[in-house]
Structure formats: structure tokens, C-alpha cells
Design a protein around this motif. Structure first.
Motif, short mmCIF file in Angstrom:
data_model
loop_
_atom_site.label_atom_id
_atom_site.label_comp_id
_atom_site.label_asym_id
_atom_site.label_seq_id
_atom_site.Cartn_x
_atom_site.Cartn_y
_atom_site.Cartn_z
N LEU A 543 -26.10 8.14 56.42
CA LEU A 543 -27.19 9.08 56.70
C LEU A 543 -28.49 8.33 56.99
CD1 LEU A 543 -26.60 11.89 54.02
CD2 LEU A 543 -26.22 12.02 56.49
N GLY A 544 -28.69 7.21 56.26
CA GLY A 544 -29.86 6.39 56.52
C GLY A 544 -29.82 5.76 57.90
N VAL A 545 -28.60 5.35 58.33
CA VAL A 545 -28.43 4.78 59.67
C VAL A 545 -28.64 5.86 60.72
CG1 VAL A 545 -26.77 3.73 61.26
CG2 VAL A 545 -26.87 2.96 58.88
N TYR A 546 -27.99 7.02 60.52
CA TYR A 546 -28.03 8.10 61.51
C TYR A 546 -29.43 8.69 61.66
CZ TYR A 546 -26.47 12.19 64.14
OH TYR A 546 -26.29 13.14 65.11
N ALA A 547 -30.22 8.62 60.58
CA ALA A 547 -31.57 9.18 60.62
C ALA A 547 -32.45 8.48 61.66
CB ALA A 547 -32.22 9.07 59.24
N GLU A 558 -26.50 0.91 70.85
CA GLU A 558 -26.41 -0.55 70.87
C GLU A 558 -26.73 -1.14 69.51
OE1 GLU A 558 -28.36 -4.43 73.18
OE2 GLU A 558 -28.87 -2.38 73.82
N SER A 559 -27.75 -0.60 68.86
CA SER A 559 -28.13 -1.06 67.53
C SER A 559 -27.02 -0.78 66.52
CB SER A 559 -29.43 -0.38 67.09
OG SER A 559 -29.73 -0.67 65.75
N TYR A 560 -26.41 0.39 66.63
CA TYR A 560 -25.34 0.80 65.72
C TYR A 560 -24.14 -0.12 65.86
CZ TYR A 560 -21.51 3.71 63.92
OH TYR A 560 -20.40 4.18 63.25
N VAL A 561 -23.75 -0.43 67.08
CA VAL A 561 -22.60 -1.31 67.31
C VAL A 561 -22.89 -2.71 66.79
CG1 VAL A 561 -21.20 -2.44 69.09
CG2 VAL A 561 -21.69 0.00 69.26
N LYS A 562 -24.11 -3.19 66.95
CA LYS A 562 -24.47 -4.50 66.40
C LYS A 562 -24.31 -4.52 64.89
CE LYS A 562 -27.75 -6.09 69.95
NZ LYS A 562 -29.18 -6.40 70.25
N LEU A 563 -24.74 -3.43 64.25
CA LEU A 563 -24.58 -3.33 62.79
C LEU A 563 -23.10 -3.39 62.41
CD1 LEU A 563 -26.42 -0.94 60.39
CD2 LEU A 563 -23.94 -0.99 60.37
N GLN A 574 -27.87 -7.46 52.49
CA GLN A 574 -28.35 -8.26 53.62
C GLN A 574 -28.32 -7.45 54.91
OE1 GLN A 574 -25.54 -11.46 53.25
NE2 GLN A 574 -26.91 -12.75 52.04
N LEU A 575 -27.24 -6.70 55.10
CA LEU A 575 -27.12 -5.88 56.31
C LEU A 575 -28.21 -4.82 56.36
CD1 LEU A 575 -24.82 -5.75 58.61
CD2 LEU A 575 -24.16 -3.62 57.47
N ALA A 576 -28.48 -4.19 55.21
CA ALA A 576 -29.51 -3.14 55.14
C ALA A 576 -30.90 -3.70 55.43
CB ALA A 576 -29.48 -2.47 53.78
N ARG A 577 -31.17 -4.89 54.89
CA ARG A 577 -32.47 -5.50 55.15
C ARG A 577 -32.63 -5.86 56.62
NH1 ARG A 577 -31.79 -7.88 49.96
NH2 ARG A 577 -30.74 -9.70 50.86
N GLU A 585 -31.48 -1.82 46.34
CA GLU A 585 -31.66 -1.78 44.89
C GLU A 585 -32.86 -0.91 44.50
OE1 GLU A 585 -31.87 -5.77 43.47
OE2 GLU A 585 -29.78 -6.23 43.94
N ASP A 586 -33.51 -0.35 45.52
CA ASP A 586 -34.67 0.52 45.31
C ASP A 586 -34.22 1.98 45.40
OD1 ASP A 586 -37.03 1.99 45.43
OD2 ASP A 586 -38.08 0.46 46.59
N LYS A 587 -34.59 2.76 44.42
CA LYS A 587 -34.21 4.17 44.37
C LYS A 587 -34.68 4.95 45.59
CE LYS A 587 -34.40 7.99 41.00
NZ LYS A 587 -34.95 9.07 41.85
N GLN A 588 -35.75 4.50 46.22
CA GLN A 588 -36.34 5.24 47.33
C GLN A 588 -35.36 5.48 48.47
OE1 GLN A 588 -39.74 3.31 49.12
NE2 GLN A 588 -40.27 5.06 50.40
N PHE A 589 -34.56 4.47 48.81
CA PHE A 589 -33.62 4.63 49.92
C PHE A 589 -32.63 5.74 49.62
CE2 PHE A 589 -29.41 3.77 51.72
CZ PHE A 589 -29.71 3.81 53.07
N TRP A 590 -32.06 5.75 48.43
CA TRP A 590 -31.04 6.74 48.08
C TRP A 590 -31.65 8.13 47.98
CZ3 TRP A 590 -26.82 4.41 49.15
CH2 TRP A 590 -26.70 3.04 48.93
#
Length: 613
Positions: A543-547, A558-563, A574-577, A585-590
């Protein structure tokens, strides 16, 4: 009366092997044995280096490094051969659990895998304790270089390793230990029958066939199917309990010997930190009302006061007298249309899956329940397995598995060592795919009733990932806490499972699914424990990616396929950063991801009330 056929197609795996008498099977098997024997002959020099290790440091000669590189080369070839044979056998058994040839081949593959793993232990330990400078020399070999991420990750586990002999023995014993219990469960799930009365006639159905009835619009039939499935699993509750106790006992013993917590291994395998898991699960716990609200709205729409587990897959109530199900061809066209909104190549890929006969969607009494995506490593081609009967749940499941297949497909040109991504990140592609279909259904809605139908599908996801998956996690966690005190009985498992359902679903359901501990395959997979939290991770992460899609426009694909292509080369954090600039590890993302779900469920409730439900 609608006379259309809803069953999906059967897959064609003859591109890999024509049948179990195909000479290529013998060639791949013989070649695997030959290469394993070569590895075994090369192992003594590496084993000697491990035995003579000074402290936690190995000093290797140039010849020893070359030997290790040759072993790594051979390993890659064996993995391809055994992977192909194992996939072929498993695919055959999924369709027909009584296939004797498939069972024999799978047994052979499992034995050879155990032998391979035992023979590779000297190399694996040698890699872990090799000096830093010499490691860099070792990594200069192109095949070894491809495995750098995995090797360096493994070096983090050096403190948990047992002796070389013990590690090799563990791998040798696995085939007649946890693997055997996993095979037992597979046999049970494909052979037990469910007896239920349909139209005045008592019928015996396979588990997959009976499970399909849980999507029927007739509540009485759903209830009958649910009780029949429950009775079927209760009839084999003793062996199922034995399986769970044995699997957990094996893992807990290893954890104790390694001085590790039972969650350390699944966390490591899923490439996430304990802090990430704790933060995500606590956030879901704090906001479980989002999932509960989704279930409560479903019950109100269906006008059911005693909403029950057999209602959780009920279809959205249609105003039309026509069957609301979709044929397989209609489902494929819907998914293609949805995928095309992201990028035409995604729709083209789905059509290729159809053209190549890479999807299994038939019904059958010997089919195993569930759905999955797998691949043949030699050809780098994916396969999708499910039992398709036309319900919207099946459509979404099909999209989910095609998402997995697409993930495999976009990595087909990457070295195999870099395509071994963790389940947490695997679920990103599958859940994003079903999200795309859900969004497409909403966008093409012609009325408020159509919009409500689309939100109904979203509510199923909210229930599954914010209640059902956490419920499974809680059950397994509490079971592993209790298991050191002794084996649990089938009754103990029922009570523990029921408590987890009550804790998460609250008063939204009239009762818990007491036999879920037996019926859910994920608890009985021999090679993995805690096959649950990665689903919630994938849901919220996707959902964070799709947003970002709306803001990125045409650049999103293109960005999605690279991920996706980098999921086998870094941890989830590391991937998320790198790709999202967020800290897992931060509650904000979830919280932000759950906010997306919560807003949809508020809309779901509000729209249902405005329409008179």
C-alpha cells in the motif's frame, strides 16, 4: 439457469518433462547425484580448514579458495536440476495427491536435497569464517559474486553455528524429521473427504471442492460446507497435532542449541529486524478496530446478526437474478484490463501465462486446497496453481498469484542467486497486484451499488491482513511459548486457536474457527515457521508502494519494476529506505498504510448505510 462453466484451465508442464518416464528426469537426477558426489569429494579440504580454524578466523590458501569456487559452481547446477524435478513433482501432487510417480520423485528429490545440504556445510561454514581480505578474493568469481548478499548475511549468524558435524547431521536428519511430517500433512489434505448433503443427496467432496462452497451465496450451504470441512479435519486431528508438535519441537530444540529465540530464524529469513516486526504488529494491534469495522459492515450488508466464520467468504449480495460469478476467461480479461492501467506489459504477461498454459485452475476431488505460485528454475518460467470456481475471492486470488508470477518474470534475466527474495518482499508484488484489481473495480463502477461491491473486496483484504493474519501469528507465538512444557493435544490446539480468533475478531463473529490450526496449510510447512506476518507486511508495504502511483504517473511502473528486481539483494529496511525513503522501524509508516485502509472502510460503512443496508 446459468449453464456456463466456471472451472479454470489445467496447466501444461510438458515443456519441462513430458511425463514421469521422460529420459530428461533420469538425466537431471543422475547429473544431480554426480555433482553432489563431486562436492563431497571436494569437501575434505574445506572441512579441514574449518577444523583447524584459529578462534573465529580461517586462513585459506589460494588453492582452497579455488576449490571453494568450484564447489559453488557445482552447487548452482545441482540447485537448478533438483529445483526443476521438485517443482514438477510438487505440481503433479497438487493436482492429484494420489500420484505415486510424483510421490516417488519428490521423495528422491528431498533425499538428494538433504544430502546436498549436508555436503555443502563445510563450504557454508568456511564462507562464514573466512578472513575479510580473502573473502573479497573468493567473491571475485562471477558465480560467487552473485551470491555476495546471501554470504555476507550468513556471516552475521556465526555465533549461532554448531559444530560442522552437527550442522551436517541436522541436514541429513531433516528428510525423516520435519520434512516427513510436512509430507504427512500434504497426504492428509489431498485425501480426506468432506461429507455434506446437497439437494437431498449426501456427497463426498475433496477439501478444495468443499472450500469453494464457502463462497456460495446460500448461507445454509456455506454452513454445511464449513461443518463438513471442520469434521473432516477433526477426524485427522491427532496426526495433525502430532505434526505441529514435531515441527515446533524440532525448531525449538535447534533454537535452544543455537542460543536463539524461535523468532530469530523467520526474522532472518524474511530480511527484517525484530524492531520492524514489533512496530508493525503493535500498530496493527492498536488499530485492529479497522478490520473489525470491515467485518461488522459485511454482516450488516448481508443482514446476518450471528456473523460466523462460514460467512467470511460470502459473495457481495447482487441485485441481479443472474449468477454474479465470473468465468475464468472473464476473470482473466478483468485482470488484464486492470493490469493494463499500470502498464501494457503487465497485461501482455497475463496473456502469455494463458497462451503457454502456465495456470492450473481446474476442480478435482484429489486436488490440494489453497493457491500458490512456483517456477521451474531451468526455464525461469512461472506457474500458478489454484482451484477456480468463479467467486470474486477466486478472482482476487488469481490476481494475487499472477502478481507473484510477474515478480518472477521481471527477474528472469537476473542471476539465480539474486532472485531469492524473502517472503515479506514477495508478498509486495502479489498484494499490489490484487490492489490494482480492486482499484480498477472501483474506478469502473457505474453506480453506488457497484462502488459498494468494490469496497466489499477491499473489506475482505482488511479482514484478512489486519485480523486473520495477526490471529495466526498470535496463535503460533503462544504455541511456541507453550511447546517446551510438553506436547499439546488436539483439544489444546482448538482452545488456543479459538482464543486467538476471539482476541482479534471480538464480538464481530458468533464463534471462532477452532479447527483452523489443522486446516491452514501454513502452520504445517516443514521448511518454514511463522508463515503469517509476511502477509501483513506485504499488504501494508505494498500500500505504501502503490500510494506513490498517482504522484509518479507514467514513471511509477519503471520504479516499481526496479524495486522488484532488487528484492533479492537487500533487506526490507534497506529496500524501503532506497525506494520509498521511509524507516520501517518507525510507527509512522505503518500508521500511514493503515490510514489508507481505514479511510476505505469508513467509506464502506458510510456508503452501505446510505444505500439502506
Amino acid at each position: 439457469m446459468d449453464s456456463r462453466s466456471y472451472s479454470g484451465p489445467s496447466w501444461d508442464n510438458s515443456q519441462e518433462y513430458h511425463d514421469f518416464n521422460d529420459p530428461q528426469i533420469k538425466f537431471d537426477s543422475d547429473k544431480s547425484i554426480e555433482l553432489i558426489e563431486e562436492i563431497e569429494r571436494s569437501s575434505p579440504s574445506l572441512q579441514e580448514a574449518v577444523s583447524n580454524m584459529k578462534g573465529n578466523h580461517i586462513v585459506a590458501s589460494s588453492e582452497q579458495i579455488r576449490t571453494a569456487q568450484r564447489v559453488a559452481e557445482k552447487r548452482q547446477s545441482v540447485v537448478l536440476f533438483l529445483g526443476n524435478l521438485g517443482t514438477y513433482a510438487s505440481c503433479s501432487l497438487s493436482v492429484n495427491g494420489d500420484d505415486g510417480d510424483a510421490k516417488a520423485l519428490l521423495g528422491q528429490v528431498q533425499s538428494l536435497r538433504a544430502r546436498l545440504e549436508a555436503s555443502l556445510k563445510p563450504l557454508q561454514i568456511w564462507q562464514i569464517f573466512l578472513g575479510k581480505d580473502q573473502l573479497e578474493e573468493y567473491l571475485k568469481h562471477p558465480i560467487v559474486k552473485d551470491d555476495e548478499f546471501t554470504i555476507k548475511r550468513a556471516r552475521l549468524k556465526r555465533e549461532a553455528l554448531l559444530s560442522l558435524d552437527q550442522e551436517a547431521l541436522i541436514k541429513t536428519l531433516e528428510v525423516n524429521g520435519p520434512t516427513a511430517f510436512g509430507n504427512l500433512y500434504d497426504d492428509l489434505s489431498s485425501t480426506i473427504g468432506c461429507k455434506l448433503e446437497i439437494d437431498g443427496t449426501t456427497k463426498t467432496l475433496g477439501l478444495a471442492q468443499a472450500s469453494a462452497l464457502l463462497e456460495d451465496s446460500n448461507r445454509e450451504l456455506r454452513h454445511k460446507a464449513y461443518r463438513a470441512i471442520e469434521d473432516a479435519w477433526r477426524s485427522v486431528a491427532v496426526p495433525c497435532a502430532a505434526s505441529l508438535n514435531a515441527l515446533a519441537g524440532w525448531r525449538l530444540t535447534l533454537s535452544e542449541k543455537r542460543r536463539k529465540h524461535f523468532l530469530d530464524e523467520p526474522l532472518f529469513d524474511n530480511c527484517i529486524t525484530p524492531a520492524t516486526l514489533d512496530t508493525m504488529m503493535q500498530t496493527i494491534q492498536d488499530r485492529k478496530s479497522t478490520g473489525q469495522n470491515a467485518v461488522a459492515t459485511q454482516a450488516r450488508i448481508l443482514k446476518i446478526k450471528d456473523y460466523s466464520p462460514w460467512d467470511l467468504f460470502a459473495p457481495f449480495p447482487s441485485d441481479s437474478s443472474q449468477d454474479s460469478r465470473l468465468t475464468f476467461d472473464e476473470a482473466i480479461e478483468l485482470i488484464k484490463d486492470a493490469f493494463r492501467t499500470v502498464h501494457p506489459s503487465m497485461a501482455d504477461f497475463v496473456q502469455q501465462m494463458i497462451n503457454e498454459h502456465w495456470i492450473e485452475g481446474t476442480t478435482g476431488s484429489k486436488k490440494r486446497p489453497g493457491a500458490y505460485c512456483t517456477k521451474f528454475p531451468k526455464s525461469r518460467t512461472p506457474r500458478v496453481y489454484m482451484t477456480y470456481t468463479g467467486g470474486m475471492k477466486d478472482v482476487i486470488t488469481l490476481a494475487h498469484e499472477l502478481g507473484h508470477a510477474f515478480h518472477n518474470w521481471v527477474m528472469r534475466d537476473i542471476p539465480m542467486a539474486k532472485t531469492r527474495y524473502p517472503m515479506t518482499l514477495a508478498e509486495t508484488a502479489s498484494i499490489l497486484a490484487q490492489t490494482v484489481v480492486n482499484e480498477f473495480l472501483m474506478e469502473r463502477a457505474k453506480s453506488d451499488q457497484d462502488k459498494l461491491s468494490g469496497l466489499w473486496t477491499d473489506s475482505r483484504d482488511a479482514e484478512a491482513f489486519l485480523l486473520n493474519i495477526p490471529c495466526r501469528y498470535q496463535f503460533e507465538y503462544k504455541f511456541y511459548e507453550r511447546r517446551p512444557e510438553g506436547s499439546l493435544t488436539a483439544f489444546d490446539f482448538e482452545e488456543l486457536m479459538n482464543q486467538s480468533w476471539n482476541d482479534w475478531y471480538g464480538d464481530t463473529l458468533s464463534e471462532g474457527n477452532k479447527m483452523f490450526w489443522a486446516s491452514k496449510l501454513h502452520f504445517h510447512i516443514s521448511s518454514l515457521s511463522f508463515y503469517n506476518f509476511p502477509y501483513s507486511f506485504g499488504y501494508l508495504f505494498s500500500l505504501g508502494v502503490y500510494a506513490r502511483r498517482a504522484a509518479m504517473g507514467q514513471d511509477f511502473f519503471e520504479s516499481y519494476v526496479k524495486l522488484l528486481r532488487e528484492t533479492g539483494e537487500m533487506t526490507a529496511e534497506q529496500l524501503a529506505r532506497k525506494h520509498l525513503s521511509v524507516d520501517l522501524e518507525d510507527k509512522q509508516f505503518w500508521d500511514q498504510s493503515i490510514d489508507i485502509v481505514s479511510n476505505k472502510m469508513d467509506q464502506f460503512s458510510s456508503l452501505s448505510k446510505s444505500l439502506g443496508y
